[in-house]
Design a protein around this motif. Sequence first.
Motif, short mmCIF file in Angstrom:
data_model
loop_
_atom_site.label_atom_id
_atom_site.label_comp_id
_atom_site.label_asym_id
_atom_site.label_seq_id
_atom_site.Cartn_x
_atom_site.Cartn_y
_atom_site.Cartn_z
N ILE A 83 1.25 -0.83 -0.10
CA ILE A 83 -0.22 -0.34 -0.23
C ILE A 83 0.96 0.97 0.15
CG2 ILE A 83 -2.31 1.14 1.44
CD1 ILE A 83 -2.62 -1.01 2.14
N ARG A 84 0.83 2.12 -0.74
CA ARG A 84 1.68 3.38 -1.05
C ARG A 84 0.86 4.50 -1.32
NH1 ARG A 84 4.51 2.58 -6.83
NH2 ARG A 84 2.48 3.06 -7.56
N HIS A 85 1.36 5.69 -0.19
CA HIS A 85 0.37 6.93 -0.32
C HIS A 85 1.50 7.35 -0.59
CE1 HIS A 85 0.40 10.59 2.06
NE2 HIS A 85 -1.24 10.68 2.32
N VAL A 138 4.19 11.77 -6.76
CA VAL A 138 4.90 11.53 -5.69
C VAL A 138 4.89 10.15 -4.66
CG1 VAL A 138 7.17 12.12 -4.22
CG2 VAL A 138 6.13 13.65 -6.29
N VAL A 139 6.58 9.20 -4.56
CA VAL A 139 4.99 7.93 -3.74
C VAL A 139 5.72 8.12 -2.25
CG1 VAL A 139 5.47 5.71 -2.97
CG2 VAL A 139 5.52 6.24 -5.24
N MET A 140 5.32 8.92 -1.00
CA MET A 140 5.43 9.16 0.46
C MET A 140 5.93 8.54 0.68
SD MET A 140 5.45 12.16 -0.46
CE MET A 140 5.22 13.45 1.04
N ARG A 141 5.42 6.98 1.19
CA ARG A 141 5.23 5.64 1.79
C ARG A 141 5.14 4.53 0.90
NH1 ARG A 141 2.37 6.93 5.95
NH2 ARG A 141 0.73 5.36 5.32
N THR A 142 5.96 3.47 1.46
CA THR A 142 5.14 1.69 0.48
C THR A 142 5.12 1.54 1.66
OG1 THR A 142 6.42 2.73 -1.11
CG2 THR A 142 5.98 0.93 -0.62
#
Length: 128
Positions: A78-80, A85-89
């Motif tokens: 689950i990516r934020h 831009v990917v903030m967190r994976t």
Amino acid sequence: MLAASLRADSGDLSMYAGFLINTLSASLPAEMVEVERKRGLFGRAKEDSPVLSVGVLFGDHRYTLRREGVGKPVVAQIRHESGGVVMRTETVGMDVWSSQLASALAEYAKSHAAAAQALQKLTSPEMP
């Protein structure tokens, strides 16, 4: 019930991703569903090529099932994302992934009739 349906048969990514792709891409806007297929000799992927990953974007969260190659284990993430831009994976278990995807789909379906139809298909007993 939806989360349990989403977990069913998820070990076979090609079959499971095919089901997700067919159900969700028919019900959601094209920009919400992302599919990566194994590429052939000249770097092209055909429609019948094995699926390596499938992702669904709801708001700023992308729910992805990915594997490195055919026969390799599936990784649920689950990516934020924000502004592309990917903030967190976060790598999660299938139970967490299924539950969170089900919640996102159910929330989206409240205001989108096509997504409500996808929910019905995903929870029907005829699911593979």
